[in-house]
Write a protein that holds these residues in place. Structure first.
Motif, PDB file in Angstrom:
ATOM      1  N   LEU A  53      -3.471  25.927  41.121  1.00  0.00           N
ATOM      2  CA  LEU A  53      -4.479  26.675  41.658  1.00  0.00           C
ATOM      3  C   LEU A  53      -3.892  28.048  42.758  1.00  0.00           C
ATOM      4  N   ARG A  54      -2.755  27.879  43.095  1.00  0.00           N
ATOM      5  CA  ARG A  54      -2.289  29.101  43.696  1.00  0.00           C
ATOM      6  C   ARG A  54      -1.835  30.184  42.987  1.00  0.00           C
ATOM      7  N   LYS A  55      -2.749  30.646  42.370  1.00  0.00           N
ATOM      8  CA  LYS A  55      -2.545  31.878  41.514  1.00  0.00           C
ATOM      9  C   LYS A  55      -3.060  33.016  41.954  1.00  0.00           C
ATOM     10  N   ARG A  56      -2.474  34.307  41.558  1.00  0.00           N
ATOM     11  CA  ARG A  56      -3.076  35.407  42.215  1.00  0.00           C
ATOM     12  C   ARG A  56      -4.453  35.790  42.094  1.00  0.00           C
ATOM     13  N   THR A  57      -5.316  35.269  40.792  1.00  0.00           N
ATOM     14  CA  THR A  57      -6.478  35.600  40.846  1.00  0.00           C
ATOM     15  C   THR A  57      -7.303  34.701  41.755  1.00  0.00           C
ATOM     16  N   MET A  58      -6.754  33.822  42.475  1.00  0.00           N
ATOM     17  CA  MET A  58      -7.307  32.853  43.484  1.00  0.00           C
ATOM     18  C   MET A  58      -7.023  33.165  44.896  1.00  0.00           C
ATOM     19  N   TYR A  59      -6.366  34.068  45.126  1.00  0.00           N
ATOM     20  CA  TYR A  59      -6.096  34.692  46.509  1.00  0.00           C
ATOM     21  C   TYR A  59      -7.397  34.907  47.154  1.00  0.00           C
ATOM     22  N   LEU A  60      -8.258  35.637  46.483  1.00  0.00           N
ATOM     23  CA  LEU A  60      -9.701  36.212  47.083  1.00  0.00           C
ATOM     24  C   LEU A  60     -10.683  34.741  47.453  1.00  0.00           C
ATOM     25  N   VAL A  61     -10.433  34.060  46.376  1.00  0.00           N
ATOM     26  CA  VAL A  61     -11.118  32.733  46.547  1.00  0.00           C
ATOM     27  C   VAL A  61     -10.712  32.087  47.645  1.00  0.00           C
ATOM     28  N   ILE A  62      -9.271  32.093  48.080  1.00  0.00           N
ATOM     29  CA  ILE A  62      -9.044  31.285  49.077  1.00  0.00           C
ATOM     30  C   ILE A  62      -9.487  32.035  50.411  1.00  0.00           C
ATOM     31  N   ASN A  63      -9.342  33.284  50.376  1.00  0.00           N
ATOM     32  CA  ASN A  63      -9.831  34.240  51.655  1.00  0.00           C
ATOM     33  C   ASN A  63     -11.172  33.836  51.884  1.00  0.00           C
ATOM     34  N   GLN A  64     -12.074  33.592  50.795  1.00  0.00           N
ATOM     35  CA  GLN A  64     -13.532  33.468  50.943  1.00  0.00           C
ATOM     36  C   GLN A  64     -13.633  32.063  51.692  1.00  0.00           C
ATOM     37  N   ALA A  65     -13.027  31.104  51.357  1.00  0.00           N
ATOM     38  CA  ALA A  65     -12.859  29.752  51.758  1.00  0.00           C
ATOM     39  C   ALA A  65     -12.688  29.847  53.270  1.00  0.00           C
ATOM     40  N   VAL A  66     -11.764  30.583  53.730  1.00  0.00           N
ATOM     41  CA  VAL A  66     -11.422  30.906  55.180  1.00  0.00           C
ATOM     42  C   VAL A  66     -12.320  31.501  55.771  1.00  0.00           C
ATOM     43  N   ALA A  67     -13.081  32.608  55.343  1.00  0.00           N
ATOM     44  CA  ALA A  67     -14.359  33.198  55.967  1.00  0.00           C
ATOM     45  C   ALA A  67     -15.175  32.153  56.291  1.00  0.00           C
ATOM     46  N   ASP A  68     -15.802  31.473  55.049  1.00  0.00           N
ATOM     47  CA  ASP A  68     -16.612  30.316  55.194  1.00  0.00           C
ATOM     48  C   ASP A  68     -16.496  29.443  56.269  1.00  0.00           C
ATOM     49  N   MET A  69     -15.126  29.165  56.369  1.00  0.00           N
ATOM     50  CA  MET A  69     -14.946  28.022  57.212  1.00  0.00           C
ATOM     51  C   MET A  69     -15.305  28.388  58.840  1.00  0.00           C
ATOM     52  N   PHE A  70     -14.779  29.543  59.102  1.00  0.00           N
ATOM     53  CA  PHE A  70     -15.112  30.064  60.276  1.00  0.00           C
ATOM     54  C   PHE A  70     -16.788  30.308  60.753  1.00  0.00           C
ATOM     55  N   VAL A  71     -17.451  31.044  59.517  1.00  0.00           N
ATOM     56  CA  VAL A  71     -18.811  30.989  59.584  1.00  0.00           C
ATOM     57  C   VAL A  71     -19.350  29.475  60.073  1.00  0.00           C
ATOM     58  N   GLY A  72     -18.828  28.785  59.374  1.00  0.00           N
ATOM     59  CA  GLY A  72     -19.301  27.393  59.911  1.00  0.00           C
ATOM     60  C   GLY A  72     -19.127  26.917  61.385  1.00  0.00           C
ATOM     61  N   ALA A  73     -17.831  27.508  61.604  1.00  0.00           N
ATOM     62  CA  ALA A  73     -17.731  27.195  62.979  1.00  0.00           C
ATOM     63  C   ALA A  73     -18.776  28.034  64.000  1.00  0.00           C
ATOM     64  N   CYS A  74     -19.288  29.032  63.509  1.00  0.00           N
ATOM     65  CA  CYS A  74     -20.249  29.620  64.520  1.00  0.00           C
ATOM     66  C   CYS A  74     -21.380  28.863  64.228  1.00  0.00           C
ATOM     67  N   VAL A  75     -21.529  28.139  63.247  1.00  0.00           N
ATOM     68  CA  VAL A  75     -22.847  27.426  62.984  1.00  0.00           C
ATOM     69  C   VAL A  75     -22.752  26.335  64.185  1.00  0.00           C
ATOM     70  N   ILE A  76     -21.588  25.724  64.433  1.00  0.00           N
ATOM     71  CA  ILE A  76     -21.621  24.924  65.632  1.00  0.00           C
ATOM     72  C   ILE A  76     -22.184  25.298  67.168  1.00  0.00           C
ATOM     73  N   VAL A  77     -21.648  26.776  67.245  1.00  0.00           N
ATOM     74  CA  VAL A  77     -22.176  27.307  68.456  1.00  0.00           C
ATOM     75  C   VAL A  77     -23.636  27.477  68.447  1.00  0.00           C
ATOM     76  N   GLU A  78     -24.017  27.864  67.148  1.00  0.00           N
ATOM     77  CA  GLU A  78     -25.462  28.162  67.013  1.00  0.00           C
ATOM     78  C   GLU A  78     -26.118  26.734  67.330  1.00  0.00           C
ATOM     79  N   PHE A  79     -25.802  25.750  66.916  1.00  0.00           N
ATOM     80  CA  PHE A  79     -26.331  24.115  67.003  1.00  0.00           C
ATOM     81  C   PHE A  79     -26.272  24.111  68.712  1.00  0.00           C
ATOM     82  N   TRP A  80     -25.077  24.275  69.494  1.00  0.00           N
ATOM     83  CA  TRP A  80     -25.043  24.149  70.867  1.00  0.00           C
ATOM     84  C   TRP A  80     -26.021  25.035  71.414  1.00  0.00           C
ATOM     85  N   GLN A  81     -26.343  26.087  71.123  1.00  0.00           N
ATOM     86  CA  GLN A  81     -27.321  27.182  71.837  1.00  0.00           C
ATOM     87  C   GLN A  81     -28.860  26.508  71.572  1.00  0.00           C
TER      88      GLN A  81
END
Length: 315
Positions: A53-81
């Motif tokens: 799965l570590r192909k060049r065509t999947m680099y942007l997909v992996i980057n998308q997963a990283v961004a989504d993970m940190f968006v989920g971390a923001c949801v944790i703060v939203e939950f706390w607020q």
């Protein structure tokens, strides 16, 4: 995302909510936060550990997963607020700076997710219209695209920083949402044009010589198209609602404060849900990802370990 300068008004509006409704909202945000972070992190692990799965065509997909993970971390703060607004726990002295940092980070990861989806659509269009050249794209090209995604997101975050440290007034800060909304519309336009062009090319194009490789590319394009469309549809209501709210459009003044708040958080839940669709669709639509994911589960490793033992006992 709610503005912490309106915390008292939000708390008073939530005072009209019943206890079961407060618990329901808190449960939804809590579950969404945990599931988003868990699935996104698992997606990243699968891509990094599975060599196929570590192909060049999947680099942007992996980057998308990283961004989504940190968006989920923001949801944790939203939950706390949200728990603070409901009165389930108290505000501490570090709450305001902590929330300010979270808002800034949200304006990093949210635009990064949108612009990365746009980059994926352009990459798929290039793979469809220039398949030979696409096979020989260098890794540094993908690195430049990923860097451009995060630089664009950082520019939006810098505007939020200026507002948080009170250099930028609220009146001028309104124009930031015009810029943000314009970026979202621009991304939606590029995504629509890219995948529409791909559909026309596939429907009207001639059969290529390398049929096997092209079939795999088309399946990947179809999967990423579905992910992008679902993500866009989930995010658009919240973006539209927040823009109307910032500019105090008349359509929001005729509804009660409680209804306004319910609509706001309903759209926020949908917005955060767009970070859930990626790993779910990857698991269902990509056989390579599905096999790699199941290979990490204990239930798949047990038969492989037991079978050799039976063979040894039979000897």
């Amino acid at each position: 995302m709610t503005n912490h300068s309106q915390q008292q008004n939000t708390t008073s509006s939530f005072a009209r909510f019943s206890a079961p409704e407060r618990i329901a909202w808190l449960t939804v945000f809590g579950m969404e936060a945990v599931i988003t972070v868990t699935l996104s992190a698992l997606t990243i692990i699968v891509y990094l550990k599975e060599r196929s799965l570590r192909k060049r065509t999947m680099y942007l997909v992996i980057n998308q997963a990283v961004a989504d993970m940190f968006v989920g971390a923001c949801v944790i703060v939203e939950f706390w607020q949200l728990g603070v607004s409901f009165g389930f726990w108290k505000i501490h002295h570090f709450s305001e700076p902590f929330l300010s940092v979270n808002y800034v980070l949200w304006f990093v990861f949210s635009p990064a997710s949108f612009t990365n989806l746009t980059a994926i659509s352009l990459e798929r269009a290039h793979a469809t219209f220039r398949p030979f050249k696409h096979r020989f794209l260098k890794k540094k090209i993908f690195g430049v695209v990923i860097a451009a995604v995060w630089i664009t997101a950082s520019l939006f975050a810098s505007i939020r920083v200026l507002y948080e440290i009170q250099i930028l007034t609220f009146e001028r800060y309104k124009y930031f949402f015009i810029l943000y909304f314009s970026l979202c519309l621009f991304c939606f336009l590029i995504i629509t044009v890219s995948y529409s062009s791909i559909a026309i090319k596939i429907a009207c194009g001639t059969q290529p010589h390398h049929y096997g490789a092209t079939t795999r590319e088309r399946k990947l394009t179809k999967t990423l198209f579905i992910v992008t469309v679902v993500s866009s549809l989930l995010a658009l209501p919240s973006i539209t609602f927040k823009t109307c709210e910032i500019f105090a459009l008349p359509s929001l003044t005729i509804i009660s404060a409680g209804t306004n708040l319910r609509l706001n958080y309903s759209f926020v839940v949908l917005f955060y849900a767009n970070s859930l669709v990626n790993p779910i669709f990857y698991a269902f639509k990509m056989p390579e990802f599905r096999r790699a994911l199941f290979s990490f589960l204990p239930c798949r490793s047990q038969p492989q370990l037991i079978a050799p033992v039976f063979r040894l006992n039979e000897m």
